[in-house]
Motif scaffolding. Structure first.
Motif, PDB file in Angstrom:
ATOM      1  N   ASP A 171       0.826  -1.203   0.000  1.00 24.22           N
ATOM      2  CA  ASP A 171       0.000   0.000   0.000  1.00 24.22           C
ATOM      3  C   ASP A 171       0.863   1.256   0.000  1.00 24.22           C
ATOM      4  O   ASP A 171       0.566   2.232  -0.703  1.00 24.22           O
ATOM      5  CB  ASP A 171      -0.922   0.001   1.209  1.00 24.22           C
ATOM      6  N   ALA A 172       1.934   1.248   0.797  1.00 23.45           N
ATOM      7  CA  ALA A 172       2.827   2.413   0.847  1.00 23.45           C
ATOM      8  C   ALA A 172       3.479   2.645  -0.505  1.00 23.45           C
ATOM      9  O   ALA A 172       3.552   3.780  -0.995  1.00 23.45           O
ATOM     10  CB  ALA A 172       3.883   2.204   1.932  1.00 23.45           C
ATOM     11  N   LEU A 173       3.963   1.574  -1.121  1.00 26.99           N
ATOM     12  CA  LEU A 173       4.629   1.705  -2.415  1.00 26.99           C
ATOM     13  C   LEU A 173       3.644   2.100  -3.500  1.00 26.99           C
ATOM     14  O   LEU A 173       3.984   2.860  -4.420  1.00 26.99           O
ATOM     15  CB  LEU A 173       5.309   0.385  -2.774  1.00 26.99           C
ATOM     16  N   LEU A 174       2.416   1.600  -3.420  1.00 23.41           N
ATOM     17  CA  LEU A 174       1.407   1.940  -4.418  1.00 23.41           C
ATOM     18  C   LEU A 174       1.121   3.439  -4.413  1.00 23.41           C
ATOM     19  O   LEU A 174       1.030   4.075  -5.478  1.00 23.41           O
ATOM     20  CB  LEU A 174       0.136   1.146  -4.137  1.00 23.41           C
ATOM     21  N   ILE A 175       0.988   4.029  -3.222  1.00 22.73           N
ATOM     22  CA  ILE A 175       0.755   5.469  -3.130  1.00 22.73           C
ATOM     23  C   ILE A 175       1.927   6.247  -3.722  1.00 22.73           C
ATOM     24  O   ILE A 175       1.747   7.233  -4.447  1.00 22.73           O
ATOM     25  CB  ILE A 175       0.534   5.863  -1.652  1.00 22.73           C
ATOM     26  N   LYS A 176       3.139   5.788  -3.448  1.00 19.52           N
ATOM     27  CA  LYS A 176       4.329   6.467  -3.984  1.00 19.52           C
ATOM     28  C   LYS A 176       4.402   6.337  -5.503  1.00 19.52           C
ATOM     29  O   LYS A 176       4.806   7.266  -6.194  1.00 19.52           O
ATOM     30  CB  LYS A 176       5.583   5.883  -3.341  1.00 19.52           C
ATOM     31  N   VAL A 178       1.804   6.026  -7.577  1.00 16.23           N
ATOM     32  CA  VAL A 178       0.786   6.918  -8.143  1.00 16.23           C
ATOM     33  C   VAL A 178       1.365   8.317  -8.315  1.00 16.23           C
ATOM     34  O   VAL A 178       1.169   8.962  -9.357  1.00 16.23           O
ATOM     35  CB  VAL A 178      -0.466   6.945  -7.242  1.00 16.23           C
ATOM     36  N   TYR A 179       2.108   8.771  -7.299  1.00 18.34           N
ATOM     37  CA  TYR A 179       2.715  10.100  -7.398  1.00 18.34           C
ATOM     38  C   TYR A 179       3.882  10.120  -8.381  1.00 18.34           C
ATOM     39  O   TYR A 179       3.979  11.025  -9.223  1.00 18.34           O
ATOM     40  CB  TYR A 179       3.204  10.551  -6.029  1.00 18.34           C
ATOM     41  N   ALA A 180       4.766   9.128  -8.315  1.00 13.38           N
ATOM     42  CA  ALA A 180       5.994   9.146  -9.103  1.00 13.38           C
ATOM     43  C   ALA A 180       5.739   9.071 -10.601  1.00 13.38           C
ATOM     44  O   ALA A 180       6.612   9.443 -11.397  1.00 13.38           O
ATOM     45  CB  ALA A 180       6.905   8.001  -8.673  1.00 13.38           C
ATOM     46  N   PRO A 233      14.309  11.535 -13.722  1.00 13.98           N
ATOM     47  CA  PRO A 233      15.406  11.477 -12.746  1.00 13.98           C
ATOM     48  C   PRO A 233      15.041  12.060 -11.388  1.00 13.98           C
ATOM     49  O   PRO A 233      15.557  11.592 -10.368  1.00 13.98           O
ATOM     50  CB  PRO A 233      16.512  12.296 -13.425  1.00 13.98           C
ATOM     51  N   ASP A 234      14.160  13.050 -11.366  1.00 15.43           N
ATOM     52  CA  ASP A 234      13.794  13.675 -10.097  1.00 15.43           C
ATOM     53  C   ASP A 234      13.013  12.732  -9.196  1.00 15.43           C
ATOM     54  O   ASP A 234      12.875  12.998  -7.994  1.00 15.43           O
ATOM     55  CB  ASP A 234      12.961  14.933 -10.365  1.00 15.43           C
ATOM     56  N   MET A 235      12.478  11.665  -9.762  1.00 18.06           N
ATOM     57  CA  MET A 235      11.702  10.707  -8.979  1.00 18.06           C
ATOM     58  C   MET A 235      12.237   9.290  -9.154  1.00 18.06           C
ATOM     59  O   MET A 235      11.491   8.311  -8.993  1.00 18.06           O
ATOM     60  CB  MET A 235      10.224  10.785  -9.368  1.00 18.06           C
ATOM     61  N   ASP A 236      13.526   9.159  -9.459  1.00 14.60           N
ATOM     62  CA  ASP A 236      14.073   7.820  -9.673  1.00 14.60           C
ATOM     63  C   ASP A 236      14.265   7.041  -8.376  1.00 14.60           C
ATOM     64  O   ASP A 236      14.682   5.882  -8.395  1.00 14.60           O
ATOM     65  CB  ASP A 236      15.378   7.879 -10.453  1.00 14.60           C
ATOM     66  N   TYR A 301       2.035  15.655  -9.053  1.00 15.72           N
ATOM     67  CA  TYR A 301       3.012  15.237 -10.055  1.00 15.72           C
ATOM     68  C   TYR A 301       3.164  16.300 -11.144  1.00 15.72           C
ATOM     69  O   TYR A 301       4.286  16.695 -11.497  1.00 15.72           O
ATOM     70  CB  TYR A 301       2.562  13.908 -10.659  1.00 15.72           C
ATOM     71  N   VAL A 302       2.039  16.758 -11.672  1.00 14.07           N
ATOM     72  CA  VAL A 302       2.079  17.785 -12.720  1.00 14.07           C
ATOM     73  C   VAL A 302       2.751  19.052 -12.198  1.00 14.07           C
ATOM     74  O   VAL A 302       3.642  19.622 -12.847  1.00 14.07           O
ATOM     75  CB  VAL A 302       0.655  18.091 -13.222  1.00 14.07           C
TER      76      VAL A 302
END
Length: 372
Positions: A171-176, A178-180, A233-236, A301-302
Protein backbone atom coordinates in the motif's frame (compact mmCIF):
# COMPACT_ATOMS: atom_id res chain seq x y z
CA UNK A 1 -48.38 -8.64 -30.99
CA UNK A 2 -50.68 -6.10 -32.71
CA UNK A 3 -53.79 -7.05 -30.70
CA UNK A 4 -52.08 -6.79 -27.30
CA UNK A 5 -52.85 -3.58 -25.35
CA UNK A 6 -50.55 -2.50 -22.51
CA UNK A 7 -52.23 -2.25 -19.13
CA UNK A 8 -50.34 1.02 -18.54
CA UNK A 9 -49.59 2.57 -21.96
CA UNK A 10 -47.74 5.57 -20.49
CA UNK A 11 -45.33 3.46 -18.42
CA UNK A 12 -44.79 1.11 -21.37
CA UNK A 13 -43.99 4.04 -23.66
CA UNK A 14 -41.53 5.48 -21.13
CA UNK A 15 -39.75 2.15 -20.70
CA UNK A 16 -39.52 1.76 -24.49
CA UNK A 17 -38.01 5.24 -24.75
CA UNK A 18 -35.36 4.40 -22.17
CA UNK A 19 -34.55 1.09 -23.82
CA UNK A 20 -34.24 2.80 -27.21
CA UNK A 21 -31.99 5.49 -25.75
CA UNK A 22 -29.83 2.86 -24.04
CA UNK A 23 -29.52 1.00 -27.33
CA UNK A 24 -28.48 4.19 -29.12
CA UNK A 25 -25.79 4.85 -26.51
CA UNK A 26 -24.49 1.29 -26.68
CA UNK A 27 -24.15 1.69 -30.45
CA UNK A 28 -21.90 4.68 -29.73
CA UNK A 29 -19.74 2.42 -27.52
CA UNK A 30 -20.44 4.44 -24.39
CA UNK A 31 -19.58 2.71 -21.13
CA UNK A 32 -22.24 0.72 -19.29
CA UNK A 33 -21.65 2.80 -16.16
CA UNK A 34 -22.33 5.99 -18.09
CA UNK A 35 -25.51 4.56 -19.59
CA UNK A 36 -26.80 3.32 -16.21
CA UNK A 37 -26.19 6.69 -14.60
CA UNK A 38 -27.99 8.52 -17.41
CA UNK A 39 -30.99 6.21 -17.27
CA UNK A 40 -31.11 6.58 -13.50
CA UNK A 41 -31.13 10.37 -13.80
CA UNK A 42 -34.05 10.33 -16.26
CA UNK A 43 -36.03 7.98 -14.01
CA UNK A 44 -35.39 10.17 -10.95
CA UNK A 45 -36.42 13.27 -12.87
CA UNK A 46 -39.64 11.61 -14.03
CA UNK A 47 -40.42 10.47 -10.48
CA UNK A 48 -39.79 13.98 -9.15
CA UNK A 49 -42.07 15.58 -11.75
CA UNK A 50 -44.73 12.90 -11.49
CA UNK A 51 -45.26 13.23 -15.24
CA UNK A 52 -44.09 11.57 -18.45
CA UNK A 53 -41.50 12.95 -20.94
CA UNK A 54 -44.20 14.17 -23.32
CA UNK A 55 -45.58 16.26 -20.45
CA UNK A 56 -42.34 17.79 -19.18
CA UNK A 57 -41.87 21.58 -19.21
CA UNK A 58 -38.89 23.89 -18.63
CA UNK A 59 -40.38 24.71 -15.21
CA UNK A 60 -39.89 21.07 -14.22
CA UNK A 61 -36.17 21.36 -14.96
CA UNK A 62 -35.88 24.52 -12.91
CA UNK A 63 -37.72 23.04 -9.93
CA UNK A 64 -35.70 19.79 -9.98
CA UNK A 65 -32.26 21.38 -10.13
CA UNK A 66 -33.17 24.22 -7.77
CA UNK A 67 -33.83 21.53 -5.16
CA UNK A 68 -30.61 19.72 -6.11
CA UNK A 69 -28.41 22.74 -5.34
CA UNK A 70 -30.06 23.48 -1.99
CA UNK A 71 -30.19 21.61 1.27
CA UNK A 72 -27.46 20.06 3.39
CA UNK A 73 -25.67 18.29 0.54
CA UNK A 74 -26.04 20.40 -2.62
CA UNK A 75 -24.70 19.03 -5.88
CA UNK A 76 -21.49 20.52 -7.23
CA UNK A 77 -21.70 22.92 -10.18
CA UNK A 78 -19.98 20.42 -12.50
CA UNK A 79 -22.40 17.65 -11.44
CA UNK A 80 -25.44 19.84 -12.09
CA UNK A 81 -24.14 20.88 -15.48
CA UNK A 82 -23.40 17.27 -16.39
CA UNK A 83 -26.85 16.06 -15.36
CA UNK A 84 -28.53 18.87 -17.24
CA UNK A 85 -26.53 17.91 -20.30
CA UNK A 86 -27.63 14.27 -19.98
CA UNK A 87 -31.27 15.30 -19.61
CA UNK A 88 -30.93 17.55 -22.64
CA UNK A 89 -29.55 14.66 -24.69
CA UNK A 90 -32.47 12.42 -23.69
CA UNK A 91 -35.01 15.08 -24.65
CA UNK A 92 -33.27 15.57 -27.98
CA UNK A 93 -33.48 11.82 -28.59
CA UNK A 94 -37.21 11.46 -27.88
CA UNK A 95 -38.07 14.68 -29.75
CA UNK A 96 -36.09 13.69 -32.86
CA UNK A 97 -38.51 12.88 -35.68
CA UNK A 98 -36.13 10.20 -37.00
CA UNK A 99 -36.94 7.95 -34.05
CA UNK A 100 -40.72 8.32 -34.22
CA UNK A 101 -41.36 8.86 -30.52
CA UNK A 102 -43.09 12.21 -31.10
CA UNK A 103 -45.59 10.76 -33.59
CA UNK A 104 -46.23 7.74 -31.35
CA UNK A 105 -46.90 9.96 -28.33
CA UNK A 106 -49.16 12.25 -30.36
CA UNK A 107 -51.22 9.30 -31.56
CA UNK A 108 -51.42 7.65 -28.12
CA UNK A 109 -51.61 10.62 -25.74
CA UNK A 110 -52.28 13.70 -27.86
CA UNK A 111 -48.98 15.29 -26.68
CA UNK A 112 -45.39 15.24 -27.93
CA UNK A 113 -42.04 15.36 -26.08
CA UNK A 114 -40.08 18.60 -26.49
CA UNK A 115 -36.71 19.93 -25.44
CA UNK A 116 -37.00 21.36 -21.91
CA UNK A 117 -33.33 22.19 -21.25
CA UNK A 118 -32.32 25.56 -22.67
CA UNK A 119 -29.51 28.07 -22.11
CA UNK A 120 -31.73 30.20 -19.90
CA UNK A 121 -32.54 27.44 -17.40
CA UNK A 122 -29.33 25.40 -17.27
CA UNK A 123 -25.89 26.03 -15.77
CA UNK A 124 -23.40 27.74 -18.05
CA UNK A 125 -19.86 26.50 -18.62
CA UNK A 126 -18.02 29.73 -17.92
CA UNK A 127 -15.04 28.52 -15.85
CA UNK A 128 -12.29 26.24 -17.11
CA UNK A 129 -12.05 24.52 -13.72
CA UNK A 130 -15.32 23.47 -12.08
CA UNK A 131 -13.99 21.23 -9.33
CA UNK A 132 -14.15 21.95 -5.64
CA UNK A 133 -11.88 24.86 -4.68
CA UNK A 134 -10.28 22.79 -1.92
CA UNK A 135 -8.81 20.33 -4.40
CA UNK A 136 -5.16 21.07 -5.02
CA UNK A 137 -1.70 19.62 -5.24
CA UNK A 138 0.11 18.61 -2.08
CA UNK A 139 3.00 20.74 -0.93
CA UNK A 140 6.41 19.11 -0.60
CA UNK A 141 6.01 18.97 3.18
CA UNK A 142 2.55 17.40 2.92
CA UNK A 143 3.79 14.83 0.42
CA UNK A 144 6.71 13.91 2.64
CA UNK A 145 4.36 13.62 5.62
CA UNK A 146 2.15 11.26 3.59
CA UNK A 147 5.12 9.10 2.64
CA UNK A 148 6.39 9.06 6.22
CA UNK A 149 2.96 8.01 7.46
CA UNK A 150 2.96 5.14 4.97
CA UNK A 151 6.41 3.98 6.07
CA UNK A 152 5.54 4.33 9.76
CA UNK A 153 2.44 2.20 9.29
CA UNK A 154 4.51 -0.50 7.60
CA UNK A 155 7.06 -0.46 10.42
CA UNK A 156 4.35 -0.70 13.06
CA UNK A 157 2.79 -3.75 11.42
CA UNK A 158 6.19 -5.38 11.07
CA UNK A 159 7.15 -4.65 14.69
CA UNK A 160 3.84 -6.00 16.01
CA UNK A 161 4.45 -9.36 14.38
CA UNK A 162 0.94 -9.35 12.98
CA UNK A 163 0.03 -10.61 9.56
CA UNK A 164 -0.09 -7.93 6.91
CA UNK A 165 3.44 -6.55 6.62
CA UNK A 166 3.60 -7.28 2.90
CA UNK A 167 0.26 -5.66 2.16
CA UNK A 168 1.14 -2.61 4.27
CA UNK A 169 4.35 -2.21 2.30
CA UNK A 170 2.45 -2.75 -0.94
CA UNK A 171 0.00 0.00 0.00
CA UNK A 172 2.83 2.41 0.85
CA UNK A 173 4.63 1.71 -2.41
CA UNK A 174 1.41 1.94 -4.42
CA UNK A 175 0.76 5.47 -3.13
CA UNK A 176 4.33 6.47 -3.98
CA UNK A 177 4.00 4.98 -7.48
CA UNK A 178 0.79 6.92 -8.14
CA UNK A 179 2.71 10.10 -7.40
CA UNK A 180 5.99 9.15 -9.10
CA UNK A 181 4.21 8.51 -12.43
CA UNK A 182 1.18 10.82 -12.13
CA UNK A 183 -1.32 7.97 -12.47
CA UNK A 184 -5.07 7.95 -12.25
CA UNK A 185 -6.65 5.47 -9.87
CA UNK A 186 -7.69 2.91 -12.49
CA UNK A 187 -4.41 3.29 -14.36
CA UNK A 188 -2.51 2.28 -11.24
CA UNK A 189 -4.77 -0.63 -10.31
CA UNK A 190 -4.68 -2.12 -13.83
CA UNK A 191 -0.89 -2.20 -14.16
CA UNK A 192 0.59 -5.61 -15.00
CA UNK A 193 4.17 -6.83 -14.68
CA UNK A 194 4.38 -6.69 -18.47
CA UNK A 195 3.76 -2.94 -18.33
CA UNK A 196 7.22 -2.35 -16.84
CA UNK A 197 9.41 -1.03 -19.64
CA UNK A 198 13.10 -0.52 -20.38
CA UNK A 199 14.13 2.91 -21.60
CA UNK A 200 17.32 2.78 -23.71
CA UNK A 201 18.00 6.42 -22.82
CA UNK A 202 17.87 5.57 -19.10
CA UNK A 203 19.58 2.18 -19.01
CA UNK A 204 20.48 2.52 -15.33
CA UNK A 205 16.80 2.15 -14.45
CA UNK A 206 16.65 -1.33 -15.99
CA UNK A 207 13.11 -2.58 -16.54
CA UNK A 208 11.73 0.36 -14.56
CA UNK A 209 12.62 3.04 -17.09
CA UNK A 210 8.97 3.55 -18.03
CA UNK A 211 5.41 2.35 -17.43
CA UNK A 212 3.08 1.34 -20.23
CA UNK A 213 -0.33 2.67 -19.20
CA UNK A 214 -2.99 0.70 -21.09
CA UNK A 215 -6.10 1.77 -19.23
CA UNK A 216 -6.02 5.54 -19.59
CA UNK A 217 -9.18 7.58 -19.36
CA UNK A 218 -11.51 6.97 -22.31
CA UNK A 219 -13.67 9.68 -23.84
CA UNK A 220 -16.87 9.69 -25.89
CA UNK A 221 -17.06 5.92 -26.16
CA UNK A 222 -13.45 5.41 -27.21
CA UNK A 223 -11.38 2.47 -25.93
CA UNK A 224 -9.04 3.21 -23.00
CA UNK A 225 -6.22 5.49 -24.12
CA UNK A 226 -2.65 4.25 -23.97
CA UNK A 227 0.55 6.10 -23.19
CA UNK A 228 4.09 5.49 -21.99
CA UNK A 229 5.13 7.33 -18.83
CA UNK A 230 8.89 7.75 -18.52
CA UNK A 231 10.66 7.53 -15.17
CA UNK A 232 12.06 11.01 -14.56
CA UNK A 233 15.41 11.48 -12.75
CA UNK A 234 13.79 13.67 -10.10
CA UNK A 235 11.70 10.71 -8.98
CA UNK A 236 14.07 7.82 -9.67
CA UNK A 237 13.91 6.90 -5.98
CA UNK A 238 10.94 4.82 -7.07
CA UNK A 239 13.18 2.44 -9.08
CA UNK A 240 14.80 0.48 -6.20
CA UNK A 241 11.47 0.39 -4.37
CA UNK A 242 9.69 -1.16 -7.37
CA UNK A 243 12.58 -3.58 -7.86
CA UNK A 244 12.33 -4.74 -4.25
CA UNK A 245 8.57 -5.24 -4.61
CA UNK A 246 8.75 -7.17 -7.88
CA UNK A 247 11.76 -9.31 -7.01
CA UNK A 248 11.32 -9.94 -3.29
CA UNK A 249 7.98 -8.93 -1.75
CA UNK A 250 5.42 -9.76 -4.44
CA UNK A 251 6.55 -13.40 -4.85
CA UNK A 252 5.91 -13.96 -1.12
CA UNK A 253 2.19 -13.41 -1.76
CA UNK A 254 2.36 -16.41 -4.13
CA UNK A 255 0.35 -14.83 -6.96
CA UNK A 256 1.15 -17.65 -9.34
CA UNK A 257 0.53 -16.67 -12.94
CA UNK A 258 -1.55 -13.62 -12.06
CA UNK A 259 -0.26 -10.75 -14.22
CA UNK A 260 -1.17 -7.82 -11.90
CA UNK A 261 1.63 -5.71 -10.51
CA UNK A 262 -0.39 -5.00 -7.36
CA UNK A 263 -1.80 -8.27 -6.07
CA UNK A 264 -3.75 -8.92 -2.88
CA UNK A 265 -3.11 -11.54 -0.21
CA UNK A 266 -5.85 -13.58 -1.93
CA UNK A 267 -3.98 -13.46 -5.21
CA UNK A 268 -6.34 -11.02 -6.93
CA UNK A 269 -5.92 -7.57 -8.41
CA UNK A 270 -6.18 -4.68 -5.99
CA UNK A 271 -9.52 -2.85 -6.21
CA UNK A 272 -10.14 0.81 -6.90
CA UNK A 273 -11.92 1.11 -3.57
CA UNK A 274 -8.83 -0.19 -1.79
CA UNK A 275 -6.74 2.60 -3.29
CA UNK A 276 -9.14 5.20 -1.94
CA UNK A 277 -9.21 3.53 1.47
CA UNK A 278 -5.41 3.41 1.67
CA UNK A 279 -5.03 7.07 0.77
CA UNK A 280 -7.75 8.15 3.21
CA UNK A 281 -6.13 6.17 6.02
CA UNK A 282 -2.67 7.59 5.36
CA UNK A 283 -4.05 11.10 4.91
CA UNK A 284 -5.66 10.91 8.34
CA UNK A 285 -2.49 9.48 9.85
CA UNK A 286 -0.43 12.31 8.35
CA UNK A 287 -2.90 14.96 9.56
CA UNK A 288 -3.68 16.25 6.07
CA UNK A 289 -6.93 18.02 5.09
CA UNK A 290 -9.86 15.74 4.29
CA UNK A 291 -10.54 17.56 1.04
CA UNK A 292 -7.39 15.98 -0.45
CA UNK A 293 -8.09 12.82 -2.43
CA UNK A 294 -5.95 10.25 -4.21
CA UNK A 295 -6.22 12.29 -7.43
CA UNK A 296 -4.37 15.10 -5.62
CA UNK A 297 -1.18 13.06 -6.14
CA UNK A 298 -1.66 13.43 -9.90
CA UNK A 299 -2.06 17.19 -9.45
CA UNK A 300 1.11 17.12 -7.36
CA UNK A 301 3.01 15.24 -10.06
CA UNK A 302 2.08 17.78 -12.72
CA UNK A 303 2.88 20.71 -10.45
CA UNK A 304 6.24 19.39 -9.34
CA UNK A 305 7.36 18.50 -12.87
CA UNK A 306 6.63 22.08 -13.86
CA UNK A 307 8.56 23.35 -10.85
CA UNK A 308 11.45 21.02 -11.67
CA UNK A 309 11.69 22.76 -15.04
CA UNK A 310 10.24 20.17 -17.45
CA UNK A 311 8.65 21.63 -20.62
CA UNK A 312 4.88 21.88 -20.62
CA UNK A 313 4.55 19.60 -23.64
CA UNK A 314 6.58 16.89 -21.91
CA UNK A 315 4.36 17.10 -18.83
CA UNK A 316 1.24 16.93 -20.99
CA UNK A 317 2.48 13.76 -22.71
CA UNK A 318 3.46 12.16 -19.39
CA UNK A 319 -0.04 12.50 -17.92
CA UNK A 320 -1.92 11.82 -21.16
CA UNK A 321 -3.84 15.07 -21.51
CA UNK A 322 -5.22 15.83 -24.94
CA UNK A 323 -5.05 19.57 -24.39
CA UNK A 324 -2.35 21.66 -22.74
CA UNK A 325 -5.08 23.71 -21.08
CA UNK A 326 -6.10 20.64 -19.08
CA UNK A 327 -2.54 20.21 -17.84
CA UNK A 328 -2.51 23.88 -16.87
CA UNK A 329 -5.56 23.30 -14.66
CA UNK A 330 -3.59 20.64 -12.77
CA UNK A 331 -0.70 23.00 -12.06
CA UNK A 332 -0.58 24.65 -8.64
CA UNK A 333 2.92 26.10 -8.47
CA UNK A 334 3.93 27.15 -4.99
CA UNK A 335 4.76 30.64 -3.75
CA UNK A 336 8.27 29.36 -3.06
CA UNK A 337 8.68 28.39 -6.70
CA UNK A 338 7.34 31.71 -7.97
CA UNK A 339 9.50 33.67 -5.56
CA UNK A 340 12.53 31.69 -6.69
CA UNK A 341 11.76 32.58 -10.31
CA UNK A 342 11.37 36.21 -9.26
CA UNK A 343 14.68 36.17 -7.40
CA UNK A 344 16.42 34.58 -10.40
CA UNK A 345 14.97 37.23 -12.69
CA UNK A 346 16.07 40.04 -10.37
CA UNK A 347 19.52 38.48 -10.06
CA UNK A 348 19.86 38.29 -13.85
CA UNK A 349 18.98 41.96 -14.16
CA UNK A 350 21.53 42.90 -11.50
CA UNK A 351 24.28 40.66 -12.92
CA UNK A 352 26.92 42.34 -15.13
CA UNK A 353 26.61 41.49 -18.83
CA UNK A 354 28.37 38.25 -19.75
CA UNK A 355 28.47 36.83 -16.22
CA UNK A 356 26.69 33.51 -15.73
CA UNK A 357 25.14 32.21 -12.53
CA UNK A 358 26.39 28.96 -11.04
CA UNK A 359 23.81 26.15 -11.20
CA UNK A 360 22.25 25.09 -7.92
CA UNK A 361 22.18 21.31 -7.56
CA UNK A 362 21.31 21.12 -3.87
CA UNK A 363 17.60 20.41 -4.17
CA UNK A 364 16.48 23.96 -3.26
CA UNK A 365 12.79 23.02 -3.43
CA UNK A 366 13.06 20.31 -0.80
CA UNK A 367 11.77 17.63 -3.17
CA UNK A 368 10.16 14.69 -1.39
CA UNK A 369 11.93 11.36 -1.35
CA UNK A 370 9.98 8.14 -1.43
CA UNK A 371 12.59 6.15 0.43
CA UNK A 372 14.14 6.66 3.82
Amino acid sequence: MPNVVALDPAAAMFDAMLEGWARQQRSRCLGLKTIRERLGLVRRFAAYCGTWPWQWTPEDVEAYFASAVSGDRPLAHSTVRGQQGDLQVFCAFVADARYGWASACLEEFGEVPVQVCHPWNTAAHVAAYEGRPGRRALTYDELQALFDAADDRTEEVRASGRKGTLTAWRDALLIKTVYAYGLRRREAAMLDLSDLRHNPRAADYGRFGALEVRFGKASRGSPPKRRTVLTVPDMDWIVPLLAAWVDDARPQLEPGAHPALWVTERCGRISLRRLDEVFASLRERAGLPEVLELHALRHSYVTHLVEFGYPERFVQEQVGHRWGSTTALYTWVSDEFRNRLLEDSLARRARPPGERAAPDRDNPAGRPRGER
